[in-house]
Design a protein around this motif. Sequence first.
Motif, PDB file in Angstrom:
ATOM      1  N   ASP A 366       0.819  -1.222   0.000  1.00 14.94           N
ATOM      2  CA  ASP A 366       0.000   0.000   0.000  1.00 14.94           C
ATOM      3  C   ASP A 366       0.848   1.265   0.000  1.00 14.94           C
ATOM      4  O   ASP A 366       0.500   2.278   0.619  1.00 14.94           O
ATOM      5  CB  ASP A 366      -0.955   0.011   1.210  1.00 14.94           C
ATOM      6  CG  ASP A 366      -1.992  -1.097   1.130  1.00 14.94           C
ATOM      7  OD1 ASP A 366      -2.471  -1.365   0.014  1.00 14.94           O
ATOM      8  OD2 ASP A 366      -2.303  -1.695   2.168  1.00 14.94           O
ATOM      9  N   GLN A 367       1.977   1.214  -0.715  1.00 16.49           N
ATOM     10  CA  GLN A 367       2.860   2.376  -0.823  1.00 16.49           C
ATOM     11  C   GLN A 367       2.759   2.940  -2.246  1.00 16.49           C
ATOM     12  O   GLN A 367       3.695   2.882  -3.032  1.00 16.49           O
ATOM     13  CB  GLN A 367       4.298   1.977  -0.485  1.00 16.49           C
ATOM     14  CG  GLN A 367       4.471   1.495   0.952  1.00 16.49           C
ATOM     15  CD  GLN A 367       5.876   0.976   1.242  1.00 16.49           C
ATOM     16  OE1 GLN A 367       6.574   0.504   0.341  1.00 16.49           O
ATOM     17  NE2 GLN A 367       6.283   1.037   2.499  1.00 16.49           N
ATOM     18  N   MET A 368       1.581   3.492  -2.565  1.00 16.44           N
ATOM     19  CA  MET A 368       1.311   3.932  -3.931  1.00 16.44           C
ATOM     20  C   MET A 368       2.181   5.123  -4.334  1.00 16.44           C
ATOM     21  O   MET A 368       2.610   5.224  -5.477  1.00 16.44           O
ATOM     22  CB  MET A 368      -0.166   4.290  -4.075  1.00 16.44           C
ATOM     23  CG  MET A 368      -0.626   4.366  -5.523  1.00 16.44           C
ATOM     24  SD  MET A 368      -0.465   2.759  -6.352  1.00 16.44           S
ATOM     25  CE  MET A 368      -0.301   3.259  -8.065  1.00 16.44           C
ATOM     26  N   GLU A 369       2.466   6.012  -3.407  1.00 18.38           N
ATOM     27  CA  GLU A 369       3.312   7.167  -3.732  1.00 18.38           C
ATOM     28  C   GLU A 369       4.709   6.703  -4.124  1.00 18.38           C
ATOM     29  O   GLU A 369       5.299   7.202  -5.095  1.00 18.38           O
ATOM     30  CB  GLU A 369       3.380   8.113  -2.538  1.00 18.38           C
ATOM     31  CG  GLU A 369       4.118   9.409  -2.854  1.00 18.38           C
ATOM     32  CD  GLU A 369       4.125  10.383  -1.684  1.00 18.38           C
ATOM     33  OE1 GLU A 369       4.921  11.348  -1.725  1.00 18.38           O
ATOM     34  OE2 GLU A 369       3.343  10.182  -0.730  1.00 18.38           O
ATOM     35  N   GLU A 370       5.254   5.739  -3.363  1.00 14.85           N
ATOM     36  CA  GLU A 370       6.574   5.195  -3.698  1.00 14.85           C
ATOM     37  C   GLU A 370       6.533   4.480  -5.052  1.00 14.85           C
ATOM     38  O   GLU A 370       7.488   4.560  -5.834  1.00 14.85           O
ATOM     39  CB  GLU A 370       7.040   4.214  -2.616  1.00 14.85           C
ATOM     40  CG  GLU A 370       7.475   4.865  -1.323  1.00 14.85           C
ATOM     41  CD  GLU A 370       6.305   5.169  -0.389  1.00 14.85           C
ATOM     42  OE1 GLU A 370       5.143   5.075  -0.845  1.00 14.85           O
ATOM     43  OE2 GLU A 370       6.554   5.495   0.783  1.00 14.85           O
ATOM     44  N   ALA A 371       5.409   3.801  -5.321  1.00 15.80           N
ATOM     45  CA  ALA A 371       5.256   3.108  -6.612  1.00 15.80           C
ATOM     46  C   ALA A 371       5.268   4.107  -7.762  1.00 15.80           C
ATOM     47  O   ALA A 371       5.914   3.878  -8.795  1.00 15.80           O
ATOM     48  CB  ALA A 371       3.958   2.301  -6.622  1.00 15.80           C
ATOM     49  N   GLU A 372       4.577   5.221  -7.593  1.00 24.20           N
ATOM     50  CA  GLU A 372       4.543   6.243  -8.648  1.00 24.20           C
ATOM     51  C   GLU A 372       5.922   6.858  -8.859  1.00 24.20           C
ATOM     52  O   GLU A 372       6.343   7.063 -10.005  1.00 24.20           O
ATOM     53  CB  GLU A 372       3.536   7.329  -8.272  1.00 24.20           C
ATOM     54  CG  GLU A 372       2.090   6.858  -8.363  1.00 24.20           C
ATOM     55  CD  GLU A 372       1.098   7.899  -7.843  1.00 24.20           C
ATOM     56  OE1 GLU A 372      -0.034   7.917  -8.343  1.00 24.20           O
ATOM     57  OE2 GLU A 372       1.476   8.688  -6.944  1.00 24.20           O
ATOM     58  N   ASN A 373       6.627   7.134  -7.767  1.00 27.64           N
ATOM     59  CA  ASN A 373       7.981   7.693  -7.885  1.00 27.64           C
ATOM     60  C   ASN A 373       8.921   6.712  -8.577  1.00 27.64           C
ATOM     61  O   ASN A 373       9.735   7.099  -9.431  1.00 27.64           O
ATOM     62  CB  ASN A 373       8.529   8.038  -6.495  1.00 27.64           C
ATOM     63  CG  ASN A 373       7.807   9.215  -5.864  1.00 27.64           C
ATOM     64  OD1 ASN A 373       7.240  10.047  -6.575  1.00 27.64           O
ATOM     65  ND2 ASN A 373       7.832   9.304  -4.546  1.00 27.64           N
ATOM     66  N   PHE A 374       8.801   5.435  -8.213  1.00 30.44           N
ATOM     67  CA  PHE A 374       9.656   4.421  -8.831  1.00 30.44           C
ATOM     68  C   PHE A 374       9.324   4.283 -10.315  1.00 30.44           C
ATOM     69  O   PHE A 374      10.236   4.149 -11.150  1.00 30.44           O
ATOM     70  CB  PHE A 374       9.478   3.076  -8.131  1.00 30.44           C
ATOM     71  CG  PHE A 374      10.385   2.003  -8.651  1.00 30.44           C
ATOM     72  CD1 PHE A 374      11.700   1.901  -8.221  1.00 30.44           C
ATOM     73  CD2 PHE A 374       9.936   1.094  -9.610  1.00 30.44           C
ATOM     74  CE1 PHE A 374      12.546   0.927  -8.721  1.00 30.44           C
ATOM     75  CE2 PHE A 374      10.767   0.124 -10.115  1.00 30.44           C
ATOM     76  CZ  PHE A 374      12.078   0.034  -9.671  1.00 30.44           C
ATOM     77  N   TYR A 375       8.032   4.332 -10.648  1.00 32.81           N
ATOM     78  CA  TYR A 375       7.627   4.252 -12.061  1.00 32.81           C
ATOM     79  C   TYR A 375       8.242   5.402 -12.858  1.00 32.81           C
ATOM     80  O   TYR A 375       8.755   5.195 -13.964  1.00 32.81           O
ATOM     81  CB  TYR A 375       6.104   4.281 -12.189  1.00 32.81           C
ATOM     82  CG  TYR A 375       5.642   4.524 -13.603  1.00 32.81           C
ATOM     83  CD1 TYR A 375       5.680   3.500 -14.549  1.00 32.81           C
ATOM     84  CD2 TYR A 375       5.216   5.789 -14.010  1.00 32.81           C
ATOM     85  CE1 TYR A 375       5.300   3.730 -15.861  1.00 32.81           C
ATOM     86  CE2 TYR A 375       4.831   6.030 -15.314  1.00 32.81           C
ATOM     87  CZ  TYR A 375       4.877   4.998 -16.236  1.00 32.81           C
ATOM     88  OH  TYR A 375       4.508   5.223 -17.540  1.00 32.81           O
ATOM     89  N   ASN A 376       8.202   6.617 -12.305  1.00 31.93           N
ATOM     90  CA  ASN A 376       8.771   7.776 -13.010  1.00 31.93           C
ATOM     91  C   ASN A 376      10.274   7.587 -13.240  1.00 31.93           C
ATOM     92  O   ASN A 376      10.794   7.908 -14.318  1.00 31.93           O
ATOM     93  CB  ASN A 376       8.518   9.048 -12.203  1.00 31.93           C
ATOM     94  CG  ASN A 376       7.044   9.429 -12.192  1.00 31.93           C
ATOM     95  OD1 ASN A 376       6.312   9.111 -13.123  1.00 31.93           O
ATOM     96  ND2 ASN A 376       6.605  10.094 -11.131  1.00 31.93           N
ATOM     97  N   LYS A 377      10.982   7.066 -12.237  1.00 29.24           N
ATOM     98  CA  LYS A 377      12.419   6.810 -12.392  1.00 29.24           C
ATOM     99  C   LYS A 377      12.675   5.713 -13.425  1.00 29.24           C
ATOM    100  O   LYS A 377      13.655   5.758 -14.171  1.00 29.24           O
ATOM    101  CB  LYS A 377      13.020   6.406 -11.048  1.00 29.24           C
ATOM    102  CG  LYS A 377      13.090   7.547 -10.040  1.00 29.24           C
ATOM    103  CD  LYS A 377      13.646   7.064  -8.704  1.00 29.24           C
ATOM    104  CE  LYS A 377      13.666   8.190  -7.672  1.00 29.24           C
ATOM    105  NZ  LYS A 377      14.139   7.707  -6.342  1.00 29.24           N
TER     106      LYS A 377
END
Length: 513
Positions: A366-377
């Motif tokens: 449930d760490q969606m913000e981290e998932a979005e940041n990782f996707y951008n990287k």
Amino acid sequence: MMRSRLTNAPARLFSTAVVSAPKPAATRPSSDKGGGGGSGRDTLGRRLLSLTYAKRSAVITINKWKEEGHTVRKYELNRIVKELRKFKRYKHALEICEWMKVQEDIVLQQGDYAVHLDLISKVRGMSSAEKFFEDLPDKNKNRHACTSLLHTYVQNNESSKAEALMQKMSECGFLINTLPYNTMLSFYISNGQLDKVPQLIQDLKMNTSPDIFTYNLILTACLPQRDVETAEKTLLEIQKAEIEPDWVTYSTLTSLYIKNSLPEKAAATVKEMEKRIARKNRPAYSSLIGLHAKLGNLDEISRIWEKMKSSFVKMSDTEYACMISSLLKHEKSEEAMNLYEEWKSVSTSGNPRIPNLFLADYIKRDQMEEAENFYNKMVESDIKPCYTTWEILTWGYLKQKKSDKVLECFKKALGSVKKWIPEGRITKEVFRNLEEEGDIEAAEQLLVTIGKAGHLSTEIYNSLLRTYASANKMPLIIAERMEKDKIEMNDETKKLIELTSKMCVSEVPTCIS
């Protein structure tokens, strides 16, 4: 099913008409192993293996070699065909087989026709392979060609044709080795037809003796049923037959023991598995890491990884994925990320499978913000998202009930593949989310997206109707739309149309207006 009478029935009994029944990209090799040439030498094998693009002709290459005064030997061509098949270069392998067939000075053996048939199946399809078999002289419709045709039927999921051919092979006494039986065993197991396995094994034992591949398949059949008793009896039978178990034998037993929560037995068999792994069995190392991960043996995982790095020049993407997945499974995020950075520094593949492991892990936590940041990287690193990437993000946004993001990612998932094979669970979950929110506009957009992919169904339309019902709105011309899309109504459809007909008329959604 098939009690072989080991007769000498004529080969003319074989016809694809007899067995017909109603239905129930490659890596470029770096060396010339098939042409008989050493390093740096110009050989026929080197020339043929260098034909990277399928449009280039193997026949032209062979003829040019002959025009230059070189000799073309059948055994060399057979080795080259074997090498091309290994690298899935089927078109060029087929061209070589077809060239050999028309040479008056080349005498083809029984196995050559079997290889030829298999290549035709892979390049031109099952129908062409059947025609090739039909056109063979009766003397060449032997057990080799029949086994190759059987493999073709299995690869094309033609159960009825495969079973009919097995019966005909039995009548002609062609079932004298394990290969056709193993082919059918593998087919039944992979299709979940485990009820057919015992009789097939019984037939096999009447005509020949099981080999280690047979026994490994029997052990594999024990997995879905968690049948430890049969598996252990099978191991005793292997030992009694004085057949040496291989790493697959003990890998399968370990998986079975893990499934049945028998860690002590699993620990013993995984040790036996490692004893049987040689350098040539490279895929076995990833399997070994995966099993130790399930057993929670973190020290063993690290030890095996270091052993692999000392044994091989470079780790493959699959091996990195296995190791990273094992570390994430045990919440070793920092170690996994370090390995990911190492992979990025040594691999040029841009394989999204590796970063997808991290995306899935973030969403699982449930760490969606981290998932979005990782996707951008991930995108910044020039790694192109694939279907699975978008599917993972869709699940993440579903958990957050962000319908706009769900729809955006789902559309991108469908747009990332040439042909979408519906995965029922995610489609149902997306619609269920829209139903709960009564989001008519998003549900209509989703229906249009699925329609463009060619997978509209009664259930999809029912989901749309349930969304309208949830929003207390009446859809317009729904029956006409279903008729236009050639979708039949069922009882639930009719009930939903009747229910929504009493509600307020909705506005025409922008996506269909």
